[in-house]
Design a protein around this motif. Sequence first.
Motif, PDB file in Angstrom:
ATOM      1  N   ALA A  13      47.465  64.827  28.895  1.00 55.55           N
ATOM      2  CA  ALA A  13      46.369  63.903  29.194  1.00 55.55           C
ATOM      3  C   ALA A  13      45.853  63.183  27.964  1.00 55.55           C
ATOM      4  CB  ALA A  13      45.213  64.666  29.863  1.00 55.55           C
ATOM      5  N   PHE A  14      46.371  63.545  26.785  1.00 55.77           N
ATOM      6  CA  PHE A  14      45.818  62.906  25.585  1.00 55.77           C
ATOM      7  C   PHE A  14      46.354  61.499  25.358  1.00 55.77           C
ATOM      8  CE2 PHE A  14      49.253  65.594  23.559  1.00 55.77           C
ATOM      9  CZ  PHE A  14      50.042  64.568  23.059  1.00 55.77           C
ATOM     10  N   GLY A  15      47.130  60.996  26.307  1.00 53.49           N
ATOM     11  CA  GLY A  15      47.551  59.596  26.230  1.00 53.49           C
ATOM     12  C   GLY A  15      46.598  58.668  26.946  1.00 53.49           C
ATOM     13  N   SER A  16      45.455  59.184  27.361  1.00 55.31           N
ATOM     14  CA  SER A  16      44.481  58.393  28.102  1.00 55.31           C
ATOM     15  C   SER A  16      43.857  57.302  27.242  1.00 55.31           C
ATOM     16  CB  SER A  16      43.355  59.296  28.635  1.00 55.31           C
ATOM     17  OG  SER A  16      42.601  59.813  27.551  1.00 55.31           O
ATOM     18  N   ALA A  17      43.282  56.317  27.921  1.00 53.06           N
ATOM     19  CA  ALA A  17      42.587  55.242  27.204  1.00 53.06           C
ATOM     20  C   ALA A  17      41.424  55.795  26.397  1.00 53.06           C
ATOM     21  CB  ALA A  17      42.096  54.197  28.205  1.00 53.06           C
ATOM     22  N   GLN A  18      40.757  56.841  26.937  1.00 53.60           N
ATOM     23  CA  GLN A  18      39.624  57.442  26.216  1.00 53.60           C
ATOM     24  C   GLN A  18      40.086  58.103  24.920  1.00 53.60           C
ATOM     25  OE1 GLN A  18      40.428  57.920  29.517  1.00 53.60           O
ATOM     26  NE2 GLN A  18      38.650  58.766  30.603  1.00 53.60           N
ATOM     27  N   ALA A  19      41.225  58.815  24.980  1.00 54.82           N
ATOM     28  CA  ALA A  19      41.727  59.471  23.778  1.00 54.82           C
ATOM     29  C   ALA A  19      42.143  58.442  22.726  1.00 54.82           C
ATOM     30  CB  ALA A  19      42.906  60.377  24.124  1.00 54.82           C
ATOM     31  N   LEU A  20      42.821  57.395  23.157  1.00 52.31           N
ATOM     32  CA  LEU A  20      43.228  56.341  22.225  1.00 52.31           C
ATOM     33  C   LEU A  20      42.013  55.694  21.578  1.00 52.31           C
ATOM     34  CD1 LEU A  20      45.407  54.567  20.982  1.00 52.31           C
ATOM     35  CD2 LEU A  20      45.301  53.111  23.021  1.00 52.31           C
ATOM     36  N   GLU A  21      41.000  55.444  22.376  1.00 49.52           N
ATOM     37  CA  GLU A  21      39.770  54.846  21.847  1.00 49.52           C
ATOM     38  C   GLU A  21      39.116  55.761  20.819  1.00 49.52           C
ATOM     39  OE1 GLU A  21      35.883  52.586  23.742  1.00 49.52           O
ATOM     40  OE2 GLU A  21      36.590  54.435  24.705  1.00 49.52           O
ATOM     41  N   ALA A  22      39.083  57.055  21.112  1.00 56.24           N
ATOM     42  CA  ALA A  22      38.438  58.004  20.208  1.00 56.24           C
ATOM     43  C   ALA A  22      39.203  58.149  18.902  1.00 56.24           C
ATOM     44  CB  ALA A  22      38.302  59.364  20.896  1.00 56.24           C
ATOM     45  N   LEU A  23      40.546  58.241  18.987  1.00 54.06           N
ATOM     46  CA  LEU A  23      41.354  58.365  17.779  1.00 54.06           C
ATOM     47  C   LEU A  23      41.246  57.115  16.913  1.00 54.06           C
ATOM     48  CD1 LEU A  23      44.596  60.053  19.188  1.00 54.06           C
ATOM     49  CD2 LEU A  23      42.866  61.090  17.728  1.00 54.06           C
ATOM     50  N   THR A  24      41.249  55.975  17.568  1.00 59.73           N
ATOM     51  CA  THR A  24      41.084  54.718  16.830  1.00 59.73           C
ATOM     52  C   THR A  24      39.716  54.662  16.175  1.00 59.73           C
ATOM     53  OG1 THR A  24      42.562  53.623  18.403  1.00 59.73           O
ATOM     54  CG2 THR A  24      41.234  52.210  16.992  1.00 59.73           C
ATOM     55  N   GLY A  25      38.725  55.216  16.875  1.00 58.04           N
ATOM     56  CA  GLY A  25      37.369  55.254  16.320  1.00 58.04           C
ATOM     57  C   GLY A  25      37.269  56.091  15.058  1.00 58.04           C
ATOM     58  N   LEU A  26      38.033  57.180  14.999  1.00 61.57           N
ATOM     59  CA  LEU A  26      38.014  58.028  13.804  1.00 61.57           C
ATOM     60  C   LEU A  26      38.453  57.279  12.555  1.00 61.57           C
ATOM     61  CD1 LEU A  26      39.516  61.401  15.122  1.00 61.57           C
ATOM     62  CD2 LEU A  26      37.149  60.982  14.425  1.00 61.57           C
ATOM     63  N   LYS A  27      39.224  56.224  12.763  1.00 60.09           N
ATOM     64  CA  LYS A  27      39.692  55.428  11.634  1.00 60.09           C
ATOM     65  C   LYS A  27      38.515  54.863  10.820  1.00 60.09           C
ATOM     66  CE  LYS A  27      42.822  51.544  10.612  1.00 60.09           C
ATOM     67  NZ  LYS A  27      41.826  50.688   9.918  1.00 60.09           N
ATOM     68  N   ARG A  28      37.374  54.686  11.463  1.00 57.69           N
ATOM     69  CA  ARG A  28      36.210  54.141  10.763  1.00 57.69           C
ATOM     70  C   ARG A  28      35.769  55.054   9.624  1.00 57.69           C
ATOM     71  NH1 ARG A  28      32.099  53.385  15.549  1.00 57.69           N
ATOM     72  NH2 ARG A  28      30.744  52.696  13.840  1.00 57.69           N
ATOM     73  N   LEU A  29      35.860  56.360   9.842  1.00 60.01           N
ATOM     74  CA  LEU A  29      35.480  57.305   8.793  1.00 60.01           C
ATOM     75  C   LEU A  29      36.410  57.196   7.592  1.00 60.01           C
ATOM     76  CD1 LEU A  29      34.771  60.406  11.062  1.00 60.01           C
ATOM     77  CD2 LEU A  29      33.053  59.157   9.725  1.00 60.01           C
ATOM     78  N   HIS A  30      37.682  56.939   7.856  1.00 63.06           N
ATOM     79  CA  HIS A  30      38.657  56.777   6.777  1.00 63.06           C
ATOM     80  C   HIS A  30      38.468  55.434   6.070  1.00 63.06           C
ATOM     81  CE1 HIS A  30      41.273  60.291   7.823  1.00 63.06           C
ATOM     82  NE2 HIS A  30      40.624  60.149   8.971  1.00 63.06           N
ATOM     83  N   ASP A  31      38.240  54.397   6.857  1.00 61.64           N
ATOM     84  CA  ASP A  31      38.041  53.067   6.266  1.00 61.64           C
ATOM     85  C   ASP A  31      36.820  53.038   5.354  1.00 61.64           C
ATOM     86  OD1 ASP A  31      40.245  52.163   7.629  1.00 61.64           O
ATOM     87  OD2 ASP A  31      39.111  51.165   9.229  1.00 61.64           O
ATOM     88  N   ASP A  32      35.780  53.782   5.748  1.00 63.10           N
ATOM     89  CA  ASP A  32      34.551  53.822   4.954  1.00 63.10           C
ATOM     90  C   ASP A  32      34.670  54.739   3.740  1.00 63.10           C
ATOM     91  OD1 ASP A  32      33.303  52.108   6.698  1.00 63.10           O
ATOM     92  OD2 ASP A  32      32.214  53.674   7.791  1.00 63.10           O
ATOM     93  N   LYS A  33      35.782  55.471   3.655  1.00 59.87           N
ATOM     94  CA  LYS A  33      35.995  56.430   2.570  1.00 59.87           C
ATOM     95  C   LYS A  33      34.839  57.437   2.489  1.00 59.87           C
ATOM     96  CE  LYS A  33      38.756  53.126  -0.124  1.00 59.87           C
ATOM     97  NZ  LYS A  33      40.002  53.636   0.457  1.00 59.87           N
TER      98      LYS A  33
END
Length: 426
Positions: free
Chosen positions: A225-245
Amino acid sequence: MSARRPELSRRGFLTGSLLVAAGTVFTTACGTDPTGGSSSGAKTTLNVWYHAYGEAGTQQAVLRYATAFTKANPDIAVKVTWVPGDYTAKLNATLLTESAPDVFEIGDFSEALARRGQIAALDDVYGSAKSDFNTNAVESVAVDGKLYGVKMIDDVMMLYYRKSALSKAGITPPATFDDLVAAAKALTTDKNKGLFVGNDGLGDSPSIAAFANGSDLVTPDGKVAFGSAQALEALTGLKRLHDDKSLLLGFTTDWWDPAAFAQGVVPMQWGGLWSMPAVSKALGDDFGVLPWPAFKAGAAPVVRVGGWTSCVNAKGRNVDAAKKFVQWLWVGQSDLQKDFAESYGFHVPPRTSVAASAQKLSAGAAKETVELAAKYGKHYPGTWDTAVSSTFNAAAKITGGQGDPAALLADAVKKAQSEIDKQLGR
Protein backbone atom coordinates in the motif's frame (compact mmCIF):
# COMPACT_ATOMS: atom_id res chain seq x y z
CA MET A 1 19.93 -17.13 43.23
CA SER A 2 21.69 -13.78 43.50
CA ALA A 3 24.42 -15.44 45.49
CA ARG A 4 25.38 -17.45 42.44
CA ARG A 5 25.94 -14.45 40.16
CA PRO A 6 29.63 -13.85 41.08
CA GLU A 7 30.42 -17.43 40.04
CA LEU A 8 29.68 -16.57 36.41
CA SER A 9 31.99 -14.53 34.25
CA ARG A 10 30.19 -11.90 32.17
CA ARG A 11 31.56 -13.42 28.95
CA GLY A 12 30.49 -16.91 29.94
CA PHE A 13 26.98 -15.83 30.80
CA LEU A 14 26.48 -13.78 27.65
CA THR A 15 27.50 -16.58 25.35
CA GLY A 16 25.97 -19.54 27.15
CA SER A 17 22.90 -21.01 28.77
CA LEU A 18 21.82 -21.65 32.33
CA LEU A 19 19.47 -24.34 33.52
CA VAL A 20 16.84 -23.56 36.12
CA ALA A 21 15.26 -26.63 37.72
CA ALA A 22 13.17 -26.84 40.88
CA GLY A 23 14.09 -23.24 41.65
CA THR A 24 17.87 -23.78 41.43
CA VAL A 25 20.31 -22.40 38.85
CA PHE A 26 22.86 -24.88 37.50
CA THR A 27 25.96 -23.43 35.86
CA THR A 28 26.54 -26.61 33.83
CA ALA A 29 23.47 -26.07 31.68
CA CYS A 30 25.38 -25.57 28.44
CA GLY A 31 25.50 -29.33 28.03
CA THR A 32 21.84 -29.91 28.81
CA ASP A 33 19.69 -31.59 26.18
CA PRO A 34 17.28 -28.82 25.10
CA THR A 35 14.65 -31.32 23.99
CA GLY A 36 13.77 -32.67 27.40
CA GLY A 37 15.00 -34.37 30.54
CA SER A 38 17.46 -33.02 33.09
CA SER A 39 19.56 -34.06 36.05
CA SER A 40 17.02 -32.43 38.35
CA GLY A 41 14.42 -35.05 37.57
CA ALA A 42 12.09 -32.67 35.76
CA LYS A 43 9.99 -34.41 33.12
CA THR A 44 10.47 -31.58 30.61
CA THR A 45 13.22 -29.07 29.90
CA LEU A 46 12.29 -25.92 28.01
CA ASN A 47 14.91 -24.03 26.05
CA VAL A 48 13.99 -20.33 26.22
CA TRP A 49 15.87 -17.79 24.09
CA TYR A 50 16.38 -14.07 24.73
CA HIS A 51 18.41 -11.59 22.71
CA ALA A 52 21.22 -9.90 24.67
CA TYR A 53 19.41 -6.91 26.15
CA GLY A 54 21.69 -3.95 26.74
CA GLU A 55 20.03 -2.85 29.98
CA ALA A 56 21.86 -3.88 33.13
CA GLY A 57 19.95 -6.36 35.25
CA THR A 58 17.82 -7.88 32.49
CA GLN A 59 19.89 -11.06 32.39
CA GLN A 60 19.42 -11.63 36.09
CA ALA A 61 15.74 -10.81 35.83
CA VAL A 62 14.88 -13.48 33.26
CA LEU A 63 16.70 -16.08 35.37
CA ARG A 64 14.78 -14.94 38.42
CA TYR A 65 11.52 -15.33 36.51
CA ALA A 66 12.55 -18.82 35.38
CA THR A 67 13.34 -19.74 38.99
CA ALA A 68 9.91 -18.59 40.13
CA PHE A 69 8.29 -20.61 37.35
CA THR A 70 10.12 -23.82 38.25
CA LYS A 71 9.16 -23.42 41.90
CA ALA A 72 5.52 -23.28 40.79
CA ASN A 73 6.06 -26.04 38.18
CA PRO A 74 8.84 -28.35 39.43
CA ASP A 75 8.20 -30.87 36.66
CA ILE A 76 9.37 -28.31 34.05
CA ALA A 77 13.00 -27.17 33.97
CA VAL A 78 13.92 -24.01 32.05
CA LYS A 79 17.14 -23.56 30.10
CA VAL A 80 17.67 -19.81 29.64
CA THR A 81 19.82 -19.08 26.59
CA TRP A 82 21.19 -15.57 26.19
CA VAL A 83 22.05 -14.86 22.55
CA PRO A 84 24.53 -12.06 21.73
CA GLY A 85 25.24 -10.67 18.27
CA ASP A 86 22.81 -10.94 15.37
CA TYR A 87 19.94 -12.52 17.28
CA THR A 88 17.48 -12.60 14.37
CA ALA A 89 19.89 -14.35 12.01
CA LYS A 90 20.85 -16.90 14.67
CA LEU A 91 17.21 -17.54 15.55
CA ASN A 92 16.09 -17.99 11.95
CA ALA A 93 18.93 -20.44 11.32
CA THR A 94 18.28 -22.43 14.49
CA LEU A 95 14.54 -22.69 13.84
CA LEU A 96 15.39 -24.91 10.89
CA THR A 97 17.19 -27.43 13.10
CA GLU A 98 16.45 -29.91 15.88
CA SER A 99 18.07 -27.48 18.33
CA ALA A 100 15.35 -24.85 17.88
CA PRO A 101 14.23 -23.26 21.17
CA ASP A 102 10.83 -24.08 22.65
CA VAL A 103 10.13 -20.45 23.52
CA PHE A 104 11.76 -17.42 21.94
CA GLU A 105 11.25 -13.71 21.59
CA ILE A 106 11.12 -11.73 18.36
CA GLY A 107 11.22 -8.00 17.70
CA ASP A 108 8.73 -6.68 15.15
CA PHE A 109 6.36 -9.61 14.60
CA SER A 110 6.90 -11.82 11.54
CA GLU A 111 3.75 -13.15 9.92
CA ALA A 112 5.89 -15.52 7.84
CA LEU A 113 6.71 -17.57 10.95
CA ALA A 114 3.02 -18.28 11.40
CA ARG A 115 2.45 -18.95 7.69
CA ARG A 116 5.29 -21.49 7.68
CA GLY A 117 3.90 -23.26 10.74
CA GLN A 118 6.94 -22.40 12.86
CA ILE A 119 5.06 -20.70 15.71
CA ALA A 120 1.97 -21.92 17.52
CA ALA A 121 -1.33 -20.07 17.85
CA LEU A 122 -1.66 -18.85 21.43
CA ASP A 123 -5.32 -17.84 21.69
CA ASP A 124 -5.78 -20.37 24.51
CA VAL A 125 -2.87 -18.78 26.39
CA TYR A 126 -4.60 -15.40 26.55
CA GLY A 127 -7.89 -16.65 27.96
CA SER A 128 -10.00 -13.95 29.59
CA ALA A 129 -6.96 -11.64 29.82
CA LYS A 130 -7.06 -10.94 26.10
CA SER A 131 -9.23 -7.86 26.59
CA ASP A 132 -6.61 -6.42 28.95
CA PHE A 133 -3.95 -6.27 26.23
CA ASN A 134 -3.88 -3.01 24.29
CA THR A 135 -5.24 -3.06 20.75
CA ASN A 136 -1.83 -2.63 19.15
CA ALA A 137 -0.39 -5.59 21.06
CA VAL A 138 -3.20 -7.89 19.92
CA GLU A 139 -3.44 -6.70 16.32
CA SER A 140 0.32 -6.91 15.78
CA VAL A 141 0.40 -10.71 16.39
CA ALA A 142 -2.82 -11.62 14.58
CA VAL A 143 -2.79 -13.79 11.45
CA ASP A 144 -6.09 -14.91 9.92
CA GLY A 145 -7.93 -14.29 13.15
CA LYS A 146 -5.53 -16.18 15.42
CA LEU A 147 -2.90 -14.80 17.80
CA TYR A 148 0.63 -16.14 17.37
CA GLY A 149 2.51 -14.42 20.15
CA VAL A 150 2.17 -12.60 23.45
CA LYS A 151 3.66 -9.11 23.56
CA MET A 152 6.20 -8.76 26.37
CA ILE A 153 6.98 -5.03 26.13
CA ASP A 154 5.93 -2.11 23.97
CA ASP A 155 8.71 0.19 22.79
CA VAL A 156 7.28 3.57 21.84
CA MET A 157 9.06 5.92 19.43
CA MET A 158 8.22 9.62 19.20
CA LEU A 159 9.67 13.13 18.91
CA TYR A 160 11.61 14.70 21.77
CA TYR A 161 11.88 18.49 21.90
CA ARG A 162 13.82 20.88 24.13
CA LYS A 163 11.33 23.22 25.78
CA SER A 164 13.78 26.05 26.45
CA ALA A 165 15.20 26.02 22.92
CA LEU A 166 11.77 26.27 21.30
CA SER A 167 10.61 28.88 23.78
CA LYS A 168 13.70 31.03 23.21
CA ALA A 169 13.05 30.92 19.46
CA GLY A 170 9.37 31.72 19.92
CA ILE A 171 8.32 28.36 18.48
CA THR A 172 5.27 26.38 19.57
CA PRO A 173 5.75 22.59 19.65
CA PRO A 174 4.94 21.43 16.08
CA ALA A 175 1.35 20.30 15.55
CA THR A 176 1.55 19.78 11.77
CA PHE A 177 4.24 18.68 9.34
CA ASP A 178 4.49 22.25 8.05
CA ASP A 179 5.14 23.31 11.65
CA LEU A 180 7.86 20.69 11.99
CA VAL A 181 9.62 21.82 8.81
CA ALA A 182 9.42 25.46 9.87
CA ALA A 183 10.65 24.70 13.40
CA ALA A 184 13.58 22.59 12.18
CA LYS A 185 14.62 25.37 9.81
CA ALA A 186 14.28 28.12 12.42
CA LEU A 187 16.26 26.14 14.98
CA THR A 188 19.11 25.42 12.57
CA THR A 189 22.17 27.62 13.09
CA ASP A 190 25.74 27.77 11.85
CA LYS A 191 26.70 25.38 14.64
CA ASN A 192 23.64 23.17 15.11
CA LYS A 193 20.90 21.51 13.11
CA GLY A 194 17.24 21.63 14.11
CA LEU A 195 16.23 17.95 13.91
CA PHE A 196 17.79 14.48 14.12
CA VAL A 197 15.89 11.52 12.64
CA GLY A 198 18.89 9.29 11.83
CA ASN A 199 22.44 9.43 10.58
CA ASP A 200 21.23 8.75 7.04
CA GLY A 201 18.66 11.54 7.26
CA LEU A 202 15.87 8.97 7.13
CA GLY A 203 15.60 6.61 10.10
CA ASP A 204 11.91 5.83 10.63
CA SER A 205 10.76 9.02 8.93
CA PRO A 206 9.66 7.59 5.53
CA SER A 207 7.32 4.98 7.03
CA ILE A 208 6.12 7.32 9.78
CA ALA A 209 5.46 10.10 7.25
CA ALA A 210 3.38 7.70 5.14
CA PHE A 211 1.34 6.70 8.19
CA ALA A 212 0.92 10.37 9.10
CA ASN A 213 -0.66 11.07 5.72
CA GLY A 214 -3.19 8.25 6.04
CA SER A 215 -1.35 5.58 4.03
CA ASP A 216 -0.78 1.98 5.03
CA LEU A 217 2.46 0.20 4.21
CA VAL A 218 0.91 -3.21 3.54
CA THR A 219 -2.77 -4.14 3.81
CA PRO A 220 -3.92 -6.98 6.08
CA ASP A 221 -4.42 -9.21 3.03
CA GLY A 222 -0.82 -8.72 1.90
CA LYS A 223 -1.15 -6.02 -0.74
CA VAL A 224 1.56 -3.35 -0.86
CA ALA A 225 0.00 0.00 0.00
CA PHE A 226 2.97 2.34 0.18
CA GLY A 227 2.55 3.17 -3.49
CA SER A 228 -0.47 5.29 -2.63
CA ALA A 229 -0.79 8.94 -3.56
CA GLN A 230 -0.67 9.78 0.17
CA ALA A 231 2.64 7.95 0.64
CA LEU A 232 4.18 9.61 -2.41
CA GLU A 233 3.04 13.00 -1.17
CA ALA A 234 4.49 12.37 2.28
CA LEU A 235 7.85 11.11 0.99
CA THR A 236 8.11 14.05 -1.36
CA GLY A 237 7.28 16.31 1.57
CA LEU A 238 10.22 14.96 3.56
CA LYS A 239 12.47 16.38 0.87
CA ARG A 240 11.80 19.83 2.36
CA LEU A 241 13.79 18.93 5.47
CA HIS A 242 16.74 17.94 3.29
CA ASP A 243 16.46 20.99 1.05
CA ASP A 244 16.48 23.24 4.11
CA LYS A 245 19.57 21.44 5.44
CA SER A 246 17.80 21.20 8.79
CA LEU A 247 18.75 17.57 9.53
CA LEU A 248 21.70 16.44 11.59
CA LEU A 249 23.62 13.79 9.63
CA GLY A 250 26.43 11.42 10.59
CA PHE A 251 26.41 11.87 14.36
CA THR A 252 28.55 9.59 16.54
CA THR A 253 25.50 7.50 17.50
CA ASP A 254 22.22 6.95 15.66
CA TRP A 255 18.66 8.09 16.46
CA TRP A 256 18.01 5.28 18.94
CA ASP A 257 20.63 6.80 21.27
CA PRO A 258 19.64 10.09 22.99
CA ALA A 259 23.14 11.60 23.01
CA ALA A 260 22.56 14.19 20.28
CA PHE A 261 19.48 15.51 22.05
CA ALA A 262 20.72 15.14 25.64
CA GLN A 263 24.01 16.89 24.81
CA GLY A 264 22.26 19.84 23.17
CA VAL A 265 23.48 19.07 19.66
CA VAL A 266 19.87 19.21 18.39
CA PRO A 267 16.72 20.65 19.99
CA MET A 268 14.46 17.99 18.40
CA GLN A 269 15.07 14.27 17.88
CA TRP A 270 13.12 11.17 16.93
CA GLY A 271 13.80 8.65 19.69
CA GLY A 272 12.41 5.98 21.97
CA LEU A 273 10.83 5.87 25.40
CA TRP A 274 13.82 3.74 26.47
CA SER A 275 15.94 6.90 26.25
CA MET A 276 13.82 8.92 28.65
CA PRO A 277 15.75 8.13 31.86
CA ALA A 278 18.98 9.36 30.22
CA VAL A 279 17.22 12.42 28.81
CA SER A 280 15.70 13.23 32.21
CA LYS A 281 19.06 12.86 33.91
CA ALA A 282 20.68 15.26 31.43
CA LEU A 283 17.91 17.83 31.02
CA GLY A 284 15.65 17.55 34.05
CA ASP A 285 12.17 18.58 32.98
CA ASP A 286 13.42 20.74 30.08
CA PHE A 287 11.96 18.47 27.42
CA GLY A 288 8.66 17.32 26.04
CA VAL A 289 7.36 14.60 23.74
CA LEU A 290 5.24 14.74 20.60
CA PRO A 291 3.88 12.39 17.97
CA TRP A 292 5.17 12.77 14.44
CA PRO A 293 2.75 15.46 13.23
CA ALA A 294 -0.07 14.80 10.78
CA PHE A 295 1.02 15.62 7.24
CA LYS A 296 -2.09 17.69 6.54
CA ALA A 297 -5.65 18.28 7.68
CA GLY A 298 -7.68 15.11 7.86
CA ALA A 299 -4.69 12.88 8.65
CA ALA A 300 -3.55 11.84 12.12
CA PRO A 301 -0.22 12.14 13.93
CA VAL A 302 1.77 8.98 14.61
CA VAL A 303 4.00 7.32 17.17
CA ARG A 304 5.58 3.99 16.33
CA VAL A 305 5.07 1.04 18.65
CA GLY A 306 7.55 -1.79 18.42
CA GLY A 307 8.79 -4.05 21.18
CA TRP A 308 9.33 -7.75 21.83
CA THR A 309 6.96 -10.70 21.59
CA SER A 310 7.15 -14.17 23.12
CA CYS A 311 6.45 -17.06 20.73
CA VAL A 312 6.21 -20.84 21.00
CA ASN A 313 7.93 -23.21 18.59
CA ALA A 314 5.05 -25.09 16.94
CA LYS A 315 7.42 -27.86 15.80
CA GLY A 316 9.03 -28.41 19.18
CA ARG A 317 8.54 -31.43 21.40
CA ASN A 318 7.27 -29.43 24.36
CA VAL A 319 4.51 -27.21 22.96
CA ASP A 320 2.14 -27.61 25.92
CA ALA A 321 4.85 -26.90 28.48
CA ALA A 322 6.07 -23.95 26.41
CA LYS A 323 2.57 -22.49 26.32
CA LYS A 324 2.34 -22.96 30.08
CA PHE A 325 5.54 -20.98 30.56
CA VAL A 326 4.41 -18.13 28.28
CA GLN A 327 0.98 -18.01 29.94
CA TRP A 328 2.47 -18.03 33.43
CA LEU A 329 5.01 -15.27 32.76
CA TRP A 330 3.49 -12.93 30.19
CA VAL A 331 -0.20 -13.30 31.01
CA GLY A 332 -0.44 -14.36 34.63
CA GLN A 333 2.38 -12.54 36.46
CA SER A 334 1.51 -8.84 36.34
CA ASP A 335 4.16 -7.99 38.95
CA LEU A 336 6.91 -9.54 36.82
CA GLN A 337 5.59 -7.89 33.67
CA LYS A 338 5.78 -4.52 35.39
CA ASP A 339 9.25 -5.31 36.72
CA PHE A 340 10.51 -6.26 33.26
CA ALA A 341 9.12 -3.09 31.69
CA GLU A 342 10.34 -0.46 34.15
CA SER A 343 13.11 -1.82 36.37
CA TYR A 344 15.86 -2.29 33.74
CA GLY A 345 15.02 -0.47 30.54
CA PHE A 346 12.03 1.81 30.15
CA HIS A 347 9.12 0.24 28.30
CA VAL A 348 5.32 0.06 28.38
CA PRO A 349 3.64 -3.14 29.57
CA PRO A 350 1.23 -4.29 26.82
CA ARG A 351 -1.47 -5.11 29.37
CA THR A 352 -3.53 -1.99 30.04
CA SER A 353 -4.02 -2.71 33.73
CA VAL A 354 -0.30 -3.32 34.26
CA ALA A 355 0.68 -0.15 32.40
CA ALA A 356 -1.79 1.81 34.53
CA SER A 357 -0.14 0.55 37.71
CA ALA A 358 3.44 1.21 36.58
CA GLN A 359 4.67 4.01 38.83
CA LYS A 360 7.36 5.30 36.47
CA LEU A 361 4.76 5.75 33.74
CA SER A 362 2.27 7.58 35.91
CA ALA A 363 3.42 11.19 35.48
CA GLY A 364 5.14 13.70 33.23
CA ALA A 365 6.52 12.92 29.80
CA ALA A 366 6.37 9.16 30.42
CA LYS A 367 2.63 9.32 31.03
CA GLU A 368 2.20 11.50 27.94
CA THR A 369 4.09 8.90 25.89
CA VAL A 370 1.81 6.09 27.06
CA GLU A 371 -1.22 8.20 26.17
CA LEU A 372 0.21 9.04 22.74
CA ALA A 373 0.83 5.35 22.06
CA ALA A 374 -2.75 4.49 22.98
CA LYS A 375 -4.13 7.26 20.78
CA TYR A 376 -1.76 7.36 17.81
CA GLY A 377 0.30 4.14 17.97
CA LYS A 378 1.12 2.33 14.73
CA HIS A 379 3.01 -0.94 14.36
CA TYR A 380 4.73 -2.28 11.28
CA PRO A 381 2.75 -4.95 9.42
CA GLY A 382 3.72 -8.57 10.03
CA THR A 383 4.97 -8.84 6.44
CA TRP A 384 7.42 -5.95 6.93
CA ASP A 385 10.59 -8.05 6.90
CA THR A 386 14.05 -6.91 5.81
CA ALA A 387 13.47 -7.71 2.14
CA VAL A 388 10.23 -5.73 2.00
CA SER A 389 11.37 -2.77 4.10
CA SER A 390 14.60 -2.52 2.09
CA THR A 391 12.68 -1.94 -1.12
CA PHE A 392 10.75 0.87 0.53
CA ASN A 393 13.90 2.40 1.98
CA ALA A 394 15.47 2.34 -1.48
CA ALA A 395 12.52 4.37 -2.75
CA ALA A 396 13.10 6.82 0.08
CA LYS A 397 15.84 8.33 -2.11
CA ILE A 398 12.90 10.51 -3.11
CA THR A 399 13.62 12.58 -0.01
CA GLY A 400 17.06 13.45 -1.33
CA GLY A 401 15.78 14.44 -4.75
CA GLN A 402 17.28 11.42 -6.50
CA GLY A 403 15.30 10.05 -9.43
CA ASP A 404 11.68 10.38 -10.44
CA PRO A 405 9.54 10.00 -7.28
CA ALA A 406 6.62 8.17 -8.88
CA ALA A 407 8.92 5.80 -10.79
CA LEU A 408 11.03 5.03 -7.73
CA LEU A 409 7.98 4.22 -5.66
CA ALA A 410 6.34 2.13 -8.38
CA ASP A 411 9.48 0.03 -8.75
CA ALA A 412 9.66 -0.46 -4.97
CA VAL A 413 6.02 -1.56 -4.87
CA LYS A 414 6.63 -4.18 -7.56
CA LYS A 415 9.66 -5.62 -5.76
CA ALA A 416 7.99 -5.53 -2.34
CA GLN A 417 4.88 -7.29 -3.64
CA SER A 418 7.04 -10.06 -5.05
CA GLU A 419 8.68 -10.55 -1.65
CA ILE A 420 5.34 -10.56 0.18
CA ASP A 421 3.88 -13.07 -2.28
CA LYS A 422 6.80 -15.35 -1.47
CA GLN A 423 6.06 -15.00 2.24
CA LEU A 424 2.41 -15.85 1.73
CA GLY A 425 3.07 -18.67 -0.73
CA ARG A 426 1.21 -16.99 -3.55
